[in-house]
Design an enzyme around this catalytic site. Structure first.
Site, PDB file in Angstrom:
ATOM      1  N   ASP A  53       0.882  -1.172   0.000  1.00 45.06           N
ATOM      2  CA  ASP A  53       0.000   0.000   0.000  1.00 45.06           C
ATOM      3  C   ASP A  53       0.916   1.217   0.000  1.00 45.06           C
ATOM      4  O   ASP A  53       1.738   1.374   0.923  1.00 45.06           O
ATOM      5  CB  ASP A  53      -0.884  -0.032   1.259  1.00 45.06           C
ATOM      6  N   TYR A 143      -8.818  15.093  -8.519  1.00 45.66           N
ATOM      7  CA  TYR A 143      -7.745  14.430  -9.278  1.00 45.66           C
ATOM      8  C   TYR A 143      -6.768  15.480  -9.819  1.00 45.66           C
ATOM      9  O   TYR A 143      -5.551  15.364  -9.645  1.00 45.66           O
ATOM     10  CB  TYR A 143      -8.389  13.642 -10.422  1.00 45.66           C
TER      11      TYR A 143
HETATM   12  N1  LIG Z   1      -4.937   5.658 -17.875  1.00 46.12           N
HETATM   13  C1  LIG Z   1      -4.975   6.922 -18.282  1.00 46.12           C
HETATM   14  O1  LIG Z   1      -5.659   7.261 -19.254  1.00 46.12           O
HETATM   15  C2  LIG Z   1      -4.146   7.953 -17.553  1.00 46.12           C
HETATM   16  C3  LIG Z   1      -4.106   9.265 -18.066  1.00 46.12           C
HETATM   17  C4  LIG Z   1      -3.375  10.226 -17.394  1.00 46.12           C
HETATM   18  C5  LIG Z   1      -2.647   9.884 -16.258  1.00 46.12           C
HETATM   19  N2  LIG Z   1      -2.706   8.614 -15.782  1.00 46.12           N
HETATM   20  C6  LIG Z   1      -1.955   8.322 -14.538  1.00 46.12           C
HETATM   21  O2  LIG Z   1      -1.179   7.143 -14.669  1.00 46.12           O
HETATM   22  C7  LIG Z   1      -1.130   6.448 -13.420  1.00 46.12           C
HETATM   23  C8  LIG Z   1      -1.610   5.013 -13.615  1.00 46.12           C
HETATM   24  O3  LIG Z   1      -2.915   5.058 -14.186  1.00 46.12           O
HETATM   25  P1  LIG Z   1      -3.729   3.740 -14.590  1.00 46.12           P
HETATM   26  O4  LIG Z   1      -4.606   4.119 -15.706  1.00 46.12           O
HETATM   27  O5  LIG Z   1      -2.837   2.576 -14.731  1.00 46.12           O
HETATM   28  O6  LIG Z   1      -4.640   3.598 -13.291  1.00 46.12           O
HETATM   29  P2  LIG Z   1      -5.433   2.323 -12.738  1.00 46.12           P
HETATM   30  O7  LIG Z   1      -6.536   2.812 -11.895  1.00 46.12           O
HETATM   31  O8  LIG Z   1      -5.742   1.373 -13.836  1.00 46.12           O
HETATM   32  O9  LIG Z   1      -4.306   1.663 -11.831  1.00 46.12           O
HETATM   33  C9  LIG Z   1      -3.884   2.262 -10.632  1.00 46.12           C
HETATM   34  C10 LIG Z   1      -3.463   1.154  -9.693  1.00 46.12           C
HETATM   35  O10 LIG Z   1      -3.144   1.750  -8.437  1.00 46.12           O
HETATM   36  C11 LIG Z   1      -3.513   0.829  -7.430  1.00 46.12           C
HETATM   37  N3  LIG Z   1      -3.708   1.505  -6.153  1.00 46.12           N
HETATM   38  C12 LIG Z   1      -4.763   2.258  -5.742  1.00 46.12           C
HETATM   39  N4  LIG Z   1      -4.587   2.647  -4.465  1.00 46.12           N
HETATM   40  C13 LIG Z   1      -3.405   2.124  -4.057  1.00 46.12           C
HETATM   41  C14 LIG Z   1      -2.673   2.164  -2.849  1.00 46.12           C
HETATM   42  N5  LIG Z   1      -3.135   2.813  -1.758  1.00 46.12           N
HETATM   43  N6  LIG Z   1      -1.490   1.514  -2.778  1.00 46.12           N
HETATM   44  C15 LIG Z   1      -1.002   0.857  -3.849  1.00 46.12           C
HETATM   45  N7  LIG Z   1      -1.640   0.780  -5.031  1.00 46.12           N
HETATM   46  C16 LIG Z   1      -2.831   1.405  -5.128  1.00 46.12           C
HETATM   47  C17 LIG Z   1      -4.806   0.192  -7.937  1.00 46.12           C
HETATM   48  O11 LIG Z   1      -4.982  -1.071  -7.344  1.00 46.12           O
HETATM   49  C18 LIG Z   1      -4.564   0.119  -9.445  1.00 46.12           C
HETATM   50  O12 LIG Z   1      -4.102  -1.160  -9.827  1.00 46.12           O
HETATM   51  C19 LIG Z   1      -1.985   7.285 -12.447  1.00 46.12           C
HETATM   52  O13 LIG Z   1      -1.151   8.172 -11.737  1.00 46.12           O
HETATM   53  C20 LIG Z   1      -2.881   8.071 -13.365  1.00 46.12           C
HETATM   54  O14 LIG Z   1      -3.295   9.274 -12.776  1.00 46.12           O
HETATM   55  C21 LIG Z   1      -3.440   7.645 -16.392  1.00 46.12           C
END
Ligand SMILES: NC(=O)c1ccc[n+]([C@@H]2O[C@H](COP(=O)([O-])OP(=O)(O)OC[C@H]3O[C@@H](n4cnc5c(N)ncnc54)[C@H](O)[C@@H]3O)[C@@H](O)[C@H]2O)c1
Length: 317
Positions: A53, A143
């Protein structure tokens, strides 16, 4: 022990593809996939998998020491739509998690950190077309607030401690491996699954909603390009604007329909429309292109063909 890369949030939409991409490049054992709960571990078993976490600095520090980590890709976060449903938790996971990662890196001699920012840093007062690198950052979502504060914190660690933190403002990402995790651009992934599964899709954004997007192979390439760029070429340690394609919900539906003529889409905007309306429609990423040579490869048509063929193979064997 050979140094290793730690990826937090590995079971998410990006991590599920970034971990295998990094493992192919550096070796399976060199990339430690950190996940939040045991779910999603199966896909990542080719190398080390750990449950952590990110709210616990102690747990992160233990992993960093155990694996002699020299680079952290910190992906764990709550995304825009999920964050709006639970703003307190979004602040806790996104801000405490990032501060813990930066502090654990600083105090354990980890020299390099990647952290994804987002187009969510922009608010309604940023230019809708070609939002520039230095546009005003006044987001109206929790966010976005955590992404702006996070960018400032990353830059602070670079200035104060010399930590080499590198950040990209990803647009909405479209991918075929793991489902998206609660963002405002998730429709652009769901639409492909439903086109193949049921032949129809109910879109949660208006037909004319245009947002900046990118296909995952481009995002993975951009991430590693930035991380491998010589230190002298990386002039920004907050968040580089990053861009590939912009299209409306109606346009991507049309692109799919040109390949699956019977595909039907209806539009029922929900609360995510307000978030989408607060963001720019296109992004000027000329600073990334100038500093470290970024170029995207996938346009809407090339991405649509690739997504449909990959998903079709997976769903129909
Ligand atoms: N996917 C997109 O389109 C996109 C666009 C812009 C930015 N981002 C950024 O990229 C990063 C990853 O995005 P993603 O799309 O893979 O998100 P996602 O939601 O698919 O994955 C995020 C992961 O973080 C984990 N998580 C949540 N709380 C947690 C905690 N307390 N401890 C450990 N793990 C935890 C979740 O289990 C999940 O697997 C994020 O910072 C997001 O803001 C994503």
């Amino acid at each position: 022990m050979a140094s290793r890369i730690l990826v937090t949030g590995s079971a998410g939409q990006i991590g599920a593809e970034l971990v295998p991409y990094l493992r192919q490049r550096f070796g399976n054992d060199r990339v430690v996939a950190a996940i939040h709960k045991a779910a999603g571990a199966a896909l990542l078993r080719a190398g080390p998998v750990e449950v952590v976490d990110v709210s616990s600095a102690e747990a992160l520090a233990k992993l960093v020491k155990e694996y002699a980590v020299d680079t952290i890709y910190h992906l764990a976060a709550l995304l825009s739509a999920t964050g709006e449903n639970n703003p307190q938790l979004a602040w806790q996971v996104n801000m405490d998690g990032l501060r813990n990662v930066l502090e654990v890196a600083r105090t354990n001699g980890v020299p390099k950190v990647f952290w994804p920012s987002s187009i969510g840093v922009f608010g309604p007062d940023a230019p809708k077309e070609m939002a520039p690198q230095n546009a005003a950052l006044n987001p109206t979502t929790m966010y976005g607030v955590t992404k702006v504060a996070g960018e400032l914190l990353c830059n602070y660690y670079f200035l104060k401690y010399g930590l080499d933190v590198r950040c990209l403002r990803y647009p909405g990402l479209i991918s075929s491996e793991a489902p998206p995790g609660g963002g405002t651009t998730d429709y652009a992934v769901e639409i492909f699954y439903e086109a193949l599964r049921t032949g129809s899709y109910s879109c949660f954004l208006r037909e004319d909603t245009v947002l900046p997007m990118m296909y995952m192979p481009d995002a993975l390439r951009a991430t590693v390009m930035l991380m491998e760029a010589p230190r002298t070429e990386v002039r920004l340690h907050s968040g580089y604007n990053l861009s590939a394609i912009s299209f409306s919900a109606g346009e991507i539906a049309g692109e799919i329909r040109s390949r699956i003529p019977s595909f039907k889409v209806t539009y029922k905007p929900d609360s995510r429309q307000r978030i989408a309306d607060s963001w720019p429609q296109s992004i000027d990423d000329s600073v990334a292109r100038r500093d470290w040579g970024w170029r995207h490869e996938y346009d809407l048509s090339k991405m649509t063909s690739d997504m449909l063929s990959k998903l079709d193979k997976r769903m129909n064997g």
